[in-house]
Design a protein around this motif. Sequence first.
Motif, mmCIF file in Angstrom:
data_model
loop_
_atom_site.group_PDB
_atom_site.id
_atom_site.type_symbol
_atom_site.label_atom_id
_atom_site.label_comp_id
_atom_site.label_asym_id
_atom_site.label_seq_id
_atom_site.Cartn_x
_atom_site.Cartn_y
_atom_site.Cartn_z
ATOM 1 N N MET A 65 -5.114 3.846 1.773
ATOM 2 C CA MET A 65 -5.358 2.932 0.662
ATOM 3 C C MET A 65 -5.603 1.509 1.153
ATOM 4 O O MET A 65 -6.494 0.805 0.660
ATOM 5 C CB MET A 65 -4.184 2.931 -0.314
ATOM 6 C CG MET A 65 -4.440 2.041 -1.540
ATOM 7 S SD MET A 65 -2.966 1.784 -2.526
ATOM 8 C CE MET A 65 -2.629 3.437 -3.086
ATOM 9 N N PHE A 66 -4.831 1.081 2.141
ATOM 10 C CA PHE A 66 -4.979 -0.280 2.641
ATOM 11 C C PHE A 66 -6.286 -0.434 3.418
ATOM 12 O O PHE A 66 -6.896 -1.495 3.417
ATOM 13 C CB PHE A 66 -3.773 -0.672 3.495
ATOM 14 C CG PHE A 66 -2.486 -0.765 2.714
ATOM 15 C CD1 PHE A 66 -2.491 -0.761 1.323
ATOM 16 C CD2 PHE A 66 -1.268 -0.820 3.365
ATOM 17 C CE1 PHE A 66 -1.314 -0.841 0.596
ATOM 18 C CE2 PHE A 66 -0.079 -0.897 2.645
ATOM 19 C CZ PHE A 66 -0.108 -0.901 1.255
ATOM 20 N N VAL A 67 -6.710 0.645 4.086
ATOM 21 C CA VAL A 67 -8.012 0.647 4.761
ATOM 22 C C VAL A 67 -9.116 0.448 3.725
ATOM 23 O O VAL A 67 -10.028 -0.373 3.896
ATOM 24 C CB VAL A 67 -8.238 1.961 5.540
ATOM 25 C CG1 VAL A 67 -9.682 2.056 6.029
ATOM 26 C CG2 VAL A 67 -7.274 2.057 6.715
ATOM 27 N N ASP A 68 -9.028 1.192 2.617
ATOM 28 C CA ASP A 68 -10.041 1.094 1.564
ATOM 29 C C ASP A 68 -9.988 -0.252 0.848
ATOM 30 O O ASP A 68 -11.014 -0.772 0.418
ATOM 31 C CB ASP A 68 -9.861 2.238 0.556
ATOM 32 C CG ASP A 68 -10.230 3.587 1.150
ATOM 33 O OD1 ASP A 68 -11.022 3.620 2.111
ATOM 34 O OD2 ASP A 68 -9.728 4.621 0.663
ATOM 35 N N GLU A 121 -10.043 3.677 -8.720
ATOM 36 C CA GLU A 121 -10.751 4.905 -9.091
ATOM 37 C C GLU A 121 -10.488 6.029 -8.093
ATOM 38 O O GLU A 121 -10.360 7.198 -8.467
ATOM 39 C CB GLU A 121 -12.256 4.631 -9.182
ATOM 40 C CG GLU A 121 -12.635 3.791 -10.399
ATOM 41 C CD GLU A 121 -14.085 3.314 -10.339
ATOM 42 O OE1 GLU A 121 -14.799 3.694 -9.381
ATOM 43 O OE2 GLU A 121 -14.495 2.553 -11.240
ATOM 44 N N LYS A 122 -10.366 5.672 -6.831
ATOM 45 C CA LYS A 122 -10.157 6.679 -5.792
ATOM 46 C C LYS A 122 -8.723 7.200 -5.759
ATOM 47 O O LYS A 122 -8.501 8.397 -5.568
ATOM 48 C CB LYS A 122 -10.523 6.101 -4.417
ATOM 49 C CG LYS A 122 -10.316 7.083 -3.270
ATOM 50 C CD LYS A 122 -10.800 6.521 -1.943
ATOM 51 C CE LYS A 122 -10.560 7.522 -0.807
ATOM 52 N NZ LYS A 122 -11.063 7.005 0.493
ATOM 53 N N TYR A 123 -7.752 6.304 -5.946
ATOM 54 C CA TYR A 123 -6.350 6.686 -5.731
ATOM 55 C C TYR A 123 -5.573 6.978 -7.010
ATOM 56 O O TYR A 123 -4.531 7.621 -6.957
ATOM 57 C CB TYR A 123 -5.626 5.609 -4.920
ATOM 58 C CG TYR A 123 -6.102 5.581 -3.490
ATOM 59 C CD1 TYR A 123 -5.606 6.488 -2.555
ATOM 60 C CD2 TYR A 123 -7.096 4.695 -3.092
ATOM 61 C CE1 TYR A 123 -6.069 6.499 -1.251
ATOM 62 C CE2 TYR A 123 -7.563 4.692 -1.781
ATOM 63 C CZ TYR A 123 -7.052 5.602 -0.871
ATOM 64 O OH TYR A 123 -7.519 5.614 0.417
ATOM 65 N N LEU A 139 -0.332 9.652 -12.303
ATOM 66 C CA LEU A 139 -0.477 8.328 -11.714
ATOM 67 C C LEU A 139 -1.119 7.345 -12.696
ATOM 68 O O LEU A 139 -0.744 6.163 -12.729
ATOM 69 C CB LEU A 139 -1.288 8.393 -10.420
ATOM 70 C CG LEU A 139 -0.676 9.187 -9.266
ATOM 71 C CD1 LEU A 139 -1.429 8.898 -7.964
ATOM 72 C CD2 LEU A 139 0.803 8.869 -9.073
ATOM 73 N N LYS A 140 -2.074 7.825 -13.478
ATOM 74 C CA LYS A 140 -2.696 6.953 -14.492
ATOM 75 C C LYS A 140 -1.647 6.472 -15.488
ATOM 76 O O LYS A 140 -1.636 5.301 -15.892
ATOM 77 C CB LYS A 140 -3.814 7.703 -15.226
ATOM 78 C CG LYS A 140 -5.067 7.906 -14.387
ATOM 79 C CD LYS A 140 -6.105 8.710 -15.159
ATOM 80 C CE LYS A 140 -7.339 8.962 -14.298
ATOM 81 N NZ LYS A 140 -8.355 9.809 -14.981
#
Length: 329
Positions: free
Chosen positions: A178-181, A310-312, A318-319
């Motif tokens: 996630m941090f990379v993205d 949108e990805k995670y 989670l939503k």
Amino acid sequence: MTFLKKMSMALLASAALALASVSAQAADRVLRSSDTHPDGYPTVEAVKHMGKLLEEKTGGRLGVEVFHSAQLGEEKDTIEQTQFGVIDMNRVSLGPFNNIIEETQVPSLPYIFRSVEHMHKVMDGPIGEEILAAFEAHDLIGLAFYDGGSRSFYNSQKPIKSVDDLKGMKFRVMQSDMFVDMVGALGANATPMPYGEVYSSIQTGVIDGAENNWPSYDSSGHFEVAKHYTLDQHLIVPEVLVMSKKTWDSLSPEDQAAVREAAKASVPYMRELWAAQEKKSEEKIRAAGVEVVSEIDKGPFIEAMKPVYEKYVKSEKLKDMVKRIQETQ
């Protein structure tokens, strides 16, 4: 990680723990806790405080010894050792858990919290308890959340005043997809690497900078080699204190309750230390001549995070968690 490497690391950790266990401890059983930060850091002192409370609550049956300064390894490796039961307890940022425990991704999302106070309200309530409970399925027991401050970008090249200034720059991030993205969404290049390698990597130009809070930017010495700090505050990621489920299962219900109580009771103490350390570190860093960009338009940064969400944030679970956090006042 290969099985052979895992076994080697387990043996190294066991040797380090055995050598350290000769230190004088009042408790009958000493729980061994890992932390990547140096001695005196708020998280380290908070776990020491928890150990004192635990000794009192158990009449000396249980205590805690903290192995600070990454003595037992960097966070990713110590997580595995805690799952194996080689290490009893571990203080870790939520970031390295993002690829392991789905629920930890939500409080790790960029700009999910409006402020540190908002983060406290969420993590001290039902949502926080829900996330702590998710650790058990992964051979860990979530005990409490500590503060990790707000994380911002720093670098050795130039002041960052807009999203455009980030384009093409190389930043170290925690070992989390996630941090990379997140960094990629801002137009920069992310390099996951252990915390202990960051100073030399900035110094030698392998990376341009990293991102972290005031106390870590200070205690790591990164401000010495990266003298531009921009308070974009993209992350307010809590730290988590976990216990090996193997260790947990070896305790009586009475002692399990004492561990939980002592961990929760250490949180206000940690936050008090953290607030004082943040102020002290900020004063030290400004006095050292670091260029601090305090005023920045966060709008374009927040807008750039849409693809990350949108990805995670795909599952309904989670939503719903994101929605509940955003609705928390």
